[in-house]
Design an enzyme around this catalytic site. Sequence first.
Site, PDB file in Angstrom:
ATOM      1  N   LEU A 106      42.282  39.537  45.212  1.00  0.00           N
ATOM      2  CA  LEU A 106      42.863  38.524  44.870  1.00  0.00           C
ATOM      3  C   LEU A 106      43.293  38.731  43.130  1.00  0.00           C
ATOM      4  CD1 LEU A 106      43.616  35.309  44.843  1.00  0.00           C
ATOM      5  CD2 LEU A 106      41.524  34.909  43.757  1.00  0.00           C
ATOM      6  N   ILE A 137      39.145  41.759  42.434  1.00  0.00           N
ATOM      7  CA  ILE A 137      40.062  41.064  41.303  1.00  0.00           C
ATOM      8  C   ILE A 137      41.083  41.812  40.890  1.00  0.00           C
ATOM      9  CG2 ILE A 137      40.335  39.503  39.469  1.00  0.00           C
ATOM     10  CD1 ILE A 137      38.438  38.412  41.621  1.00  0.00           C
ATOM     11  N   LYS A 138      42.511  41.500  41.237  1.00  0.00           N
ATOM     12  CA  LYS A 138      43.345  42.283  41.103  1.00  0.00           C
ATOM     13  C   LYS A 138      43.965  41.906  39.723  1.00  0.00           C
ATOM     14  CE  LYS A 138      46.792  43.526  43.840  1.00  0.00           C
ATOM     15  NZ  LYS A 138      47.803  43.319  44.912  1.00  0.00           N
ATOM     16  N   ILE A 139      44.262  42.985  38.848  1.00  0.00           N
ATOM     17  CA  ILE A 139      44.571  42.994  37.226  1.00  0.00           C
ATOM     18  C   ILE A 139      45.746  44.115  37.371  1.00  0.00           C
ATOM     19  CG2 ILE A 139      43.684  43.499  34.905  1.00  0.00           C
ATOM     20  CD1 ILE A 139      41.002  42.724  35.786  1.00  0.00           C
TER      21      ILE A 139
END
Length: 344
Positions: A106, A137-139
């Site tokens: 996400l 967690i996508k960064i």
Amino acid sequence: MSTIHETYKLGQSIWLDYISRELISSGGLQEWLNLGVTGVTTNPSIFENAIAKTQDYDVEIKALSADGKTDAEIYEALTLQEVGAAADIMYQVYEKTEGKDGFVSLEVNPLLASDRDTTISEAKRLFSLLSRKNVMIKIPATPEGISALTECIASGINVNSTLIFSRQQYIDVANAYIEGVKRGGKASSVASVFVSRVDSAVDKLLSEKNASDLLGRIATDGIRLIYQDFKKLFAGMDCVQRPLWASTGTKNKAYSDVKYVNDLIGPCTVNTVPPSTLEAFVNHGEPSLTLETGLSEAHDDMKELSRLGINIDDVCRQLLEDGLKSFNKSFESLMSAIKNKASS
């Protein structure tokens, strides 16, 4: 045994680059899992298509709005629900692979890409809200996002570092992950390197210079060189950030519809594939160890590219900027759609 299973036996995990309520509720995601898919990735464009361009969420949006939720709160409720549901389905893979696979990604709000501290706090908050071991967690891999990666890994947050285009950008991401591990972090991570967009950009420049011999080669050349960087950077390490090939749907119809899957198979890697490309790969893909073939040619191609006056680093910088703009546009369009649906 499907081509996806065969690819897994060669050391590469195939993840699905798509999510929707219909995919989950219909059993479609479980069907992909049965075929060998071991993870799921999402991004703002995928959620825009799932939420803004269908009626699947309209009743829920209306109800959340009636409860006084803001547009941002509605967006978060819907995305957390879908990612959580997908993660619950994929958890069997997470357990079977002892935490290597089974992840669902996400993305943080893409509008925060230039804000390190807020990105970190948002990543921590989303990871806590989802409360699942198999969530990433996508960064975005901006300078600020790369710095945030180190802090998140050190804090035990699984991270998918995304929108990587150049070798230097990849090396910076890998070193940021290693620094997080040195600070005691034991979180899982992948480095998402985008592929087909590079060919789309470079092919246009090559055509202007009548250099047809290099058409459709530069993206895979770059990936093969990045894979060598990966092997050197993580040699002897127990905690490894796997490189992930993203944007692997074929955009140029002159190329094979499975070009960016067939040509990039190698150990300790991931390929996240959109549904239409994955269907094609299941139908007529040819799994074999291809990632380390043509290394000398890759070096030669990059030298020829430079000789032609094409600066691949400049191309990659522009692609990162364009990628951020595209995700921002999708996010803003999604928020606008939620607002309109809530009030209609």
